[in-house]
Design an enzyme around this catalytic site. Sequence first.
Site, PDB file in Angstrom:
ATOM      1  N   LYS A 117     -13.414  -6.144  -4.370  1.00  0.00           N
ATOM      2  CA  LYS A 117     -13.982  -4.665  -4.484  1.00  0.00           C
ATOM      3  C   LYS A 117     -12.882  -3.660  -4.960  1.00  0.00           C
ATOM      4  O   LYS A 117     -13.233  -2.436  -5.691  1.00  0.00           O
ATOM      5  CB  LYS A 117     -14.629  -4.080  -3.304  1.00  0.00           C
ATOM      6  CG  LYS A 117     -13.763  -3.917  -2.125  1.00  0.00           C
ATOM      7  CD  LYS A 117     -14.265  -3.668  -0.836  1.00  0.00           C
ATOM      8  CE  LYS A 117     -13.333  -3.973   0.124  1.00  0.00           C
ATOM      9  NZ  LYS A 117     -13.838  -4.637   1.356  1.00  0.00           N
ATOM     10  N   LYS A 120     -10.136 -13.198  -8.694  1.00  0.00           N
ATOM     11  CA  LYS A 120     -10.983 -13.042  -7.316  1.00  0.00           C
ATOM     12  C   LYS A 120     -11.940 -11.849  -7.717  1.00  0.00           C
ATOM     13  O   LYS A 120     -11.622 -10.996  -8.021  1.00  0.00           O
ATOM     14  CB  LYS A 120     -10.248 -12.800  -6.037  1.00  0.00           C
ATOM     15  CG  LYS A 120     -10.405 -14.017  -5.224  1.00  0.00           C
ATOM     16  CD  LYS A 120      -9.637 -13.816  -3.776  1.00  0.00           C
ATOM     17  CE  LYS A 120      -9.895 -12.642  -2.849  1.00  0.00           C
ATOM     18  NZ  LYS A 120      -9.492 -12.573  -1.573  1.00  0.00           N
ATOM     19  N   LYS A 138       0.732  -1.183   0.056  1.00  0.00           N
ATOM     20  CA  LYS A 138      -0.128   0.046  -0.112  1.00  0.00           C
ATOM     21  C   LYS A 138       0.924   1.383   0.023  1.00  0.00           C
ATOM     22  O   LYS A 138       0.392   2.236  -0.341  1.00  0.00           O
ATOM     23  CB  LYS A 138      -0.956   0.005   1.105  1.00  0.00           C
ATOM     24  CG  LYS A 138      -2.089  -0.934   1.219  1.00  0.00           C
ATOM     25  CD  LYS A 138      -3.250  -0.783   2.084  1.00  0.00           C
ATOM     26  CE  LYS A 138      -4.390  -1.727   1.949  1.00  0.00           C
ATOM     27  NZ  LYS A 138      -5.402  -1.233   2.899  1.00  0.00           N
TER      28      LYS A 138
END
Length: 332
Positions: free
Chosen positions: A198, A195, A113
């Site tokens: 979101k 997968k 991140k």
Amino acid sequence: MTRVFSGIQPTGDLHLGNHLGALVNWVGFQDRADCVYCVVDLHAITSPAEHDPATLRERTLETATLLLAVGVDPARSILFVQSHLHEHAECTWLFNCVSGFGELRKMPQFKEKSEGKGETVSVGLFDYPVLQAADILLYHADEVPVGEDQRHHIELARDIGQRFNHRFGEVFTLPRAIHPPAAARVMDLQEPTSKMSKSTSTDKGIVNLLDDPARIERKIKSAVTDSATDIRFDRDAKPGISNLLEVLSAATGRSIEELIAEHDGHGYGAFKAAVAEAVIELLRPIQTRYRELASDVGEVERTLADGAARARAIAAPTLARAKDAVGLLPPA
Ligand code: AMP
Ligand code: TRP
């Protein structure tokens, strides 16, 4: 009784993958364990992308409401919002002082991140796993059900708990991650080799738990499959059909073999219609319950206030023992 703790970020829009991969298990644990479930809004504000305050508030309530709608039962389990307890942030400070810069810098999720963000990356993002350790250790959790990507965070929580106990005396129970088998690993409808997610899927690739029946039908009918006509399970050669078979099996409780016997030879169109129907029926009671709950926000807020009070009854004494062990002078 075994204590289970898990947390979920308030991103709203939970999808079929979250449901069949995680939430079905959260609901199931309630039959065998003492469960504490938390909507982790303090974690949500560590994201490098700036968040909108009004949206965060809405989504926190929406996520809690969805958890109740899928079957988290406040009569048996504790459901609360992380920021309603100051104990989590306070315990994080104690843990910060026994955590190493080096071990946090190595966390794979932080590396991913913070990639390319240079010096602007927030201390909150760096400290994310320490806050997560506080979530878990404050409740003496034995088992922490999480996806594989959280394994390092749970190991860190264990290390922090162990280090604290070693230095200051036995205060914390050491947790372990569990990865219960998912009802299904749900793949992106448009890219069935990835997968359903979101963060990476497009709207057409995802079935959200609150999508209306027409939308669910449209998305499943336009799911990417292959150009053959046979229905069989083969993740490599037929990822789209295999994904739909797995979803249908999870939604109906029937075996893949049985479903193949029933649907092979009748074409993809009829098969997709059956999958759409099953997903619509799976989500219908959840959506009905969600609408009922959402029509009385006051009641959901009372449930969360009660959850916070019950959570505090566990977390506050744990924190008090930890502060005492460290040598902080209690107020007279
Ligand atoms: P995330 O929001 O991606 O962090 O996921 C929250 C939980 O849902 C984790 O336990 C994941 O393992 C599970 N999950 C997310 N996406 C899927 C998926 N497509 N299939 C199965 N489980 C999933
Ligand atoms: N980091 C977890 C995730 O992204 C969410 C989380 C926060 C959590 N605190 C937790 C999970 C404590 C389990 C236990 O999925």
